[in-house]
Design a protein around this motif. Structure first.
Motif, short mmCIF file in Angstrom:
data_model
loop_
_atom_site.label_atom_id
_atom_site.label_comp_id
_atom_site.label_asym_id
_atom_site.label_seq_id
_atom_site.Cartn_x
_atom_site.Cartn_y
_atom_site.Cartn_z
N GLU A 121 0.83 -1.21 0.00
CA GLU A 121 0.00 0.00 0.00
C GLU A 121 0.86 1.26 0.00
N ILE A 136 -3.80 4.38 4.23
CA ILE A 136 -3.10 3.10 4.20
C ILE A 136 -3.76 2.11 5.15
N ALA A 139 -7.09 0.95 3.75
CA ALA A 139 -6.91 0.00 2.65
C ALA A 139 -6.46 -1.37 3.16
#
Length: 165
Positions: A121, A136, A139
């Protein structure tokens, strides 16, 4: 371009290795040993930046930082800024701390998939993808949730259904 990321313990055992350019396994292992020798021979009050021409070729540098018992090493070429790489390393470590609460070597060993997901990521194909910590983490959580759901679907379908005919 970022050429690689290595996380190794104080004895030189690699815990996470990711190269963004193809390197044969033998060359990767030799590079890790060479990097470890360099890091062990450096005194504490010197710069964290090292020219790695002898290991990776011309204009390749590495930056390292020690957190607890782990060495974090970023390998990059002259197109990248040394201080930006040090900052990127800090982002990576902070993301691991957020995901693991005080990351330690065992987290890296037992959750290597999560480690690679976090790294993917931040860096993709040797290029910086994102440094926004909240994005981040979001995700990574979404990816891990999808993985858990796909595992439960796989486990559920393998235990139900076929009853022998």
């Amino acid at each position: 371009m970022i050429r690689g990321v290595i996380v190794m313990n104080g004895q030189g055992k690699p815990r996470l290795v990711k190269f963004y350019e193809f390197e044969p396994v033998e060359k990767q292992q030799e590079a890790i040993r060479s990097i470890y020798r360099i890091l062990c021979s450096r005194v504490e009050n010197v710069s964290n930046f090292v020219k790695a021409d002898s290991i990776f070729g011309k204009d390749v540098r590495l930056v390292y930082k020690t957190y607890a018992t782990l060495y974090f090493v970023f390998i990059f070429d002259k197109s990248e800024n040394e201080l930006a790489m040090l900052d990127l390393m800090q982002v990576f470590v902070e993301m691991m701390d957020r995901c693991f609460s005080n990351v330690c070597e065992l987290d890296v060993v037992f959750h290597f998939n999560k480690m690679h997901t976090i790294l993917d990521e931040i860096i993709l194909g040797g290029q910086v993808l994102d440094t926004n910590s909240s994005e981040i983490v979001k995700a990574v959580e979404e990816i891990l949730k999808l993985q858990r759901n796909s595992n439960s679907i796989t486990l559920g379908s393998s235990t139900s259904g076929w009853q022998g005919r």
